[in-house]
Design an enzyme around this catalytic site. Structure first.
Site, PDB file in Angstrom:
ATOM      1  N   ASP A   1      10.091  21.908 -12.687  1.00 38.82           N
ATOM      2  CA  ASP A   1      10.375  20.734 -11.877  1.00 38.82           C
ATOM      3  C   ASP A   1      10.241  21.138 -10.405  1.00 38.82           C
ATOM      4  O   ASP A   1      10.228  22.329 -10.078  1.00 38.82           O
ATOM      5  CB  ASP A   1      11.806  20.267 -12.200  1.00 38.82           C
ATOM      6  CG  ASP A   1      12.287  19.161 -11.297  1.00 38.82           C
ATOM      7  OD1 ASP A   1      11.549  18.191 -11.110  1.00 38.82           O
ATOM      8  OD2 ASP A   1      13.419  19.280 -10.786  1.00 38.82           O
TER       9      ASP A   1
ATOM     10  N   ASP B   1      11.675  18.936  -7.168  1.00 40.80           N
ATOM     11  CA  ASP B   1      12.820  18.607  -6.327  1.00 40.80           C
ATOM     12  C   ASP B   1      14.100  19.231  -6.872  1.00 40.80           C
ATOM     13  O   ASP B   1      14.432  19.067  -8.059  1.00 40.80           O
ATOM     14  CB  ASP B   1      12.997  17.091  -6.235  1.00 40.80           C
ATOM     15  CG  ASP B   1      11.893  16.431  -5.439  1.00 40.80           C
ATOM     16  OD1 ASP B   1      12.143  15.399  -4.812  1.00 40.80           O
ATOM     17  OD2 ASP B   1      10.750  16.949  -5.437  1.00 40.80           O
TER      18      ASP B   1
ATOM     19  N   GLU C   1      15.431  16.963  -2.143  1.00 40.43           N
ATOM     20  CA  GLU C   1      14.918  15.802  -2.855  1.00 40.43           C
ATOM     21  C   GLU C   1      14.020  15.074  -1.861  1.00 40.43           C
ATOM     22  O   GLU C   1      14.497  14.513  -0.869  1.00 40.43           O
ATOM     23  CB  GLU C   1      16.059  14.894  -3.321  1.00 40.43           C
ATOM     24  CG  GLU C   1      16.919  15.481  -4.423  1.00 40.43           C
ATOM     25  CD  GLU C   1      16.234  15.453  -5.780  1.00 40.43           C
ATOM     26  OE1 GLU C   1      15.334  14.606  -5.989  1.00 40.43           O
ATOM     27  OE2 GLU C   1      16.607  16.288  -6.636  1.00 40.43           O
TER      28      GLU C   1
ATOM     29  N   ASN D   1      15.823  14.059 -16.171  1.00 38.79           N
ATOM     30  CA  ASN D   1      14.394  13.799 -16.302  1.00 38.79           C
ATOM     31  C   ASN D   1      13.627  15.002 -16.849  1.00 38.79           C
ATOM     32  O   ASN D   1      12.470  14.882 -17.247  1.00 38.79           O
ATOM     33  CB  ASN D   1      13.814  13.393 -14.935  1.00 38.79           C
ATOM     34  CG  ASN D   1      12.508  12.646 -15.039  1.00 38.79           C
ATOM     35  OD1 ASN D   1      12.322  11.848 -15.944  1.00 38.79           O
ATOM     36  ND2 ASN D   1      11.603  12.892 -14.109  1.00 38.79           N
TER      37      ASN D   1
END
Length: 242
Positions: free
Chosen positions: A26, A28, A35, A185
């Site tokens: 991932d 961020d 972010e 996510n």
């Protein structure tokens, strides 16, 4: 799930041996400290509002796609020059350069996949010599953000699918993939990989990942894999990418 420690973690058998491994991360709050959507929201004067939605989405309390559309809508009308300013503010997570450099020195594939934006993620990946990249794309009209993204949102299912696509393209079994992420996510991607690493993650992610790293150094992933690092000078997150 176990917290990283020398005595309580055992590498899955599928990741043992000297055959190539795949690293997918991932972006961020994992590869980078920030972010990106919150940095963009600073310029629209809505950072607090956007940050609250981001936190809820990463805890798994909101549908990610819906939350992303809502957050991006708050950016409507921002000039694209803001994206360039945000790129300069992005801070790599300590140990990120060393982790990527060590995999690339072996000739092993590295990928990043993000619910963030190609406009920031692609230059970041290029600077780190990461060949596989997928993220959302912000729609722009007349040099301003429209408040929409183009195409399907990169949600948790899309992240897992990208892992499978990269593994197939690189000729590395999914069982030899190491996935690293911090939010809800990322859960499907962490579950699909041979080793799913929760990195300074939300509680729900720590509970479901194979192992958790709780210190903000990405090169701790190399400890899990028993790999000797290829050190990078000043890899403390404070130096610019260029």
């Amino acid at each position: 799930m176990s917290t990283i420690a020398p005595d309580d973690f055992r590498l899955p058998p599928s990741l043992e041996g000297g055959e190539p491994r795949l690293l997918i991360m991932d972006v961020d709050s994992t590869l980078i400290e920030d972010e990106v959507i919150e940095l963009l929201a600073d310029h629209a004067g809505v950072r607090a509002e956007v940050a609250a939605v981001t936190e809820a989405a990463m805890r798994g309390e909101l549908d990610f796609a819906q939350s992303l559309h809502a957050r991006v809508q708050t950016l409507t009308g921002l000039p694209i020059s803001v994206i360039h300013e945000v790129r300069r503010r992005v801070r790599l997570t300590p140990g990120a350069r060393t982790l990527v450099r060590t995999f690339r020195a072996q000739g092993w594939p590295v990928a990043v996949v993000s619910g963030g934006f190609t406009e920031v993620v692609e230059p970041l990946a290029a600077a780190l010599d990461i060949p596989y990249v997928r993220a959302n794309t912000l729609e722009v009209e007349d040099d301003r953000l429209t408040g929409r993204v183009l195409g399907a949102v990169i949600d948790r299912a899309a992240k897992a699918q990208f892992l499978r696509e990269v593994a197939a393209d690189a000729g590395v079994p999914v069982e030899r993939a190491v996935a690293v992420g911090d939010g809800a996510n990322d859960l499907d991607m962490l579950a699909a990989a041979g080793l799913g690493v929760a990195f300074c993650a939300k509680p729900a992610v720590r509970e479901q990942a194979d192992v958790a790293i709780t210190t903000r150094r990405l090169d701790r992933v190399l400890d899990l894999l028993g790999m000797d690092p290829v050190p990078v000078a000043n890899d403390d997150g404070s130096t610019p990418l260029a």
